[in-house]
Design a protein around this motif. Structure first.
Motif, short mmCIF file in Angstrom:
data_model
loop_
_atom_site.label_atom_id
_atom_site.label_comp_id
_atom_site.label_asym_id
_atom_site.label_seq_id
_atom_site.Cartn_x
_atom_site.Cartn_y
_atom_site.Cartn_z
N SER A 62 0.85 -1.20 0.00
CA SER A 62 0.00 0.00 0.00
C SER A 62 0.88 1.24 0.00
N ALA A 66 1.02 4.00 -3.03
CA ALA A 66 0.78 5.43 -2.74
C ALA A 66 2.06 6.23 -2.94
N THR A 224 -5.17 4.16 -0.34
CA THR A 224 -5.90 5.44 -0.33
C THR A 224 -5.72 6.11 1.03
N THR A 225 -5.77 5.29 2.11
CA THR A 225 -5.56 5.83 3.46
C THR A 225 -4.17 6.45 3.57
N PHE A 227 -2.08 7.37 1.22
CA PHE A 227 -1.74 8.45 0.29
C PHE A 227 -1.65 9.76 1.07
N ASP A 373 -10.74 16.35 5.37
CA ASP A 373 -10.68 15.68 4.07
C ASP A 373 -10.59 16.67 2.92
N ASN A 376 -7.28 16.65 1.51
CA ASN A 376 -7.00 15.50 0.67
C ASN A 376 -7.45 15.73 -0.77
N ILE A 380 -5.04 16.02 -4.12
CA ILE A 380 -5.15 15.11 -5.27
C ILE A 380 -5.32 15.92 -6.56
N LEU A 423 -7.71 7.91 -7.58
CA LEU A 423 -7.82 8.12 -6.13
C LEU A 423 -9.05 8.96 -5.75
N SER A 426 -12.45 7.46 -4.26
CA SER A 426 -12.69 7.07 -2.85
C SER A 426 -13.17 8.25 -2.00
#
Length: 459
Positions: A62, A66, A224-225, A227, A373, A376, A380, A423, A426
């Motif tokens: 993982s 990432a 994903t977590t 990243f 979030d 995040n 991205i 990504l 999610s």
């Protein structure tokens, strides 16, 4: 009618970075420590445990997946930072390649993301701090770190630490650089201590009996977590105008930071999943928890102390990055000019205290969960756009002087864009709504103020 897609010229940015109002004091090592300070924070102290519980020992893949996505973006950042050494980072690159309104929107979202990330890290710091105090026999009344919505006075330690870090930042990069380097040294020290002590308690059967218990889907979920555990390397490029020889030091610092951090993450996860079964690792304080499990209470105490010192470096890096991007946007006339006034330490003090107080209020009095979030999504989208910008520069400015070039152009940046778009699947609907609301507020500011006051309006 002036176009909202008007673009800044490369020449004007290079001229701005030569007539520096900020003092260059940062060498390659300072930039690497700054990047490690931003990346190895709540990521290694909190997310490693959560991701290990999702993917089991296969969590190392993982981190590699990432890490690969982020390394591709990091190469693009390295090329652009070596070509356009501006503290606007992503915002400035987009101003040249895509146009004003997109650059402004991403800059606006990144400011919100950096502020929320530093407030979230301050919250995490507060819980480690109260646990450390409890370990020393000092029990702080619960009201002092409970939000008003839950019947407390607010998260007072989080407010105090943010204001203290804001004060350090207002004293200039030399003093904040020294404090950051010390905090990062403490953080790296506890990670190495954990790996060395923990490795004596590793049972290889914990790895071999059930290496990938949740299969490929579990590995991708954890990717994903984790990243988000890599966010921060882009903060290095915001210090371009305070770096000595940025065209050489920035690409070096970005690449070294990514390699060091990926290695640290994988080593920590190998020890975590080797010492205890992965099913026990969902705790937010996984490193101290694992050490407590094997009876290393003193080392667990040292890790908690190191976490208290180390998380402060994360708060410092993210507030600093938010200040530098806001400063550059204001310098372009898209936010009030008063934000660019610098004090005797060559620091934009009104802006520094403004963002610091806002971060302190968010950390102290609002539930941040879902809001964090936003950072995040912002990252991205920003990473994908920066990868796109590298391709634009490759085609449009082939002869521009570069201190570093992305290998495999334009294939690697294209792969990077595909990975980041994947990504985005999610991201929850609630986070998208928060993101859109924040962008709409930014657009109102743009059309009522920025559009008319932009420096480009006279060109």
């Amino acid at each position: 009618m002036m176009s909202v897609f008007r673009k800044k010229s490369i020449d004007s940015i290079l001229a701005e970075s030569k007539s520096k109002t900020l003092t260059p004091t940062m060498k390659t090592l300072d930039l690497v420590l700054f990047g490690i300070g931003a990346i190895i924070g709540s990521g290694i102290l909190v997310l490693t445990g959560k991701a290990s519980s999702e993917a089991g020992p296969a969590v190392i893949f993982s981190f590699l997946i990432a890490g690969l996505a982020c390394c591709l973006a990091a190469l693009c950042y390295a090329e652009l930072a070596s070509t356009i050494p501006s503290s606007g980072s992503t915002y400035t690159y987009l101003y040249v390649s895509v146009g004003e309104i997109v650059a402004y929107a991403i800059g606006w979202v990144l400011i919100g993301g950096y502020v929320l990330t530093s407030a979230t890290v301050a919250n995490g710091w507060s819980s480690y701090f109260s646990r450390l105090l409890a370990g020393l026999g000092v029990n702080m009344p619960k009201e002092f770190y409970t939000l008003p919505s839950a019947g407390g006075y607010g998260n007072i330690p989080a407010v105090i630490i943010v204001l203290l870090i804001t004060f350090i930042l207002s004293k200039g990069t030399s003093s904040s650089k020294m404090v950051n380097n010390l905090m990062v040294a403490a953080k790296v020290g506890i990670v190495i201590l954990f790996v060395i002590v923990g490795s004596f308690y590793v049972e290889p059967t914990h790895w071999t009996d059930n290496f990938a218990p949740t299969g490929f889907s579990g590995v991708m979920l954890a990717a994903t977590t984790v990243f988000f555990a890599y966010l921060g390397f882009d903060a290095i490029s915001t210090s371009a105008e305070e770096a000595i020889h940025p065209e050489k030091s920035l690409p070096k610092a970005i690449i070294i930071t990514m390699i060091v951090c990926t290695a640290f993450y994988i080593l920590v996860c190998l020890v975590l999943t080797g010492v205890v079964p992965y099913t026990e690792l969902g705790t937010g304080d996984a490193l101290a928890f694992v050490l407590e499990t094997v009876g290393q209470h003193k080392v667990a105490g040292i890790v908690s102390l190191g976490a208290v010192i180390g998380l402060m470096a994360g708060i410092l890096s993210f507030i600093y990055a938010g200040i530098r991007i806001t400063y550059t946007i204001a310098r372009d006339g898209l936010l009030p000019k008063s934000l660019t006034k610098v004090n005797k330490n060559k620091v934009p003090s009104t802006l520094t205290w403004g963002l610091g107080i806002l971060t302190a209020l968010l950390a102290g009095f609002l539930p941040l969960g879902q809001l964090a979030d936003l950072a995040n999504v912002a990252s991205i989208i920003a990473f994908a756009l920066v990868s796109y910008t590298t391709i634009v520069f490759y085609k449009k400015y082939p002869n521009l002087k570069r201190g570093f070039r992305v290998p495999g152009m334009p294939i690697l940046p294209a792969v990077s864009i595909i990975l980041f778009v994947a990504l985005l699947y999610s991201v929850t609907l609630k986070t998208w709504i928060i993101f859109i609301v924040w962008v709409v507020i930014g657009m109102i500011v743009y059309f009522t103020f920025s559009y008319r006051n932009s420096k480009l309006k006279d060109e």
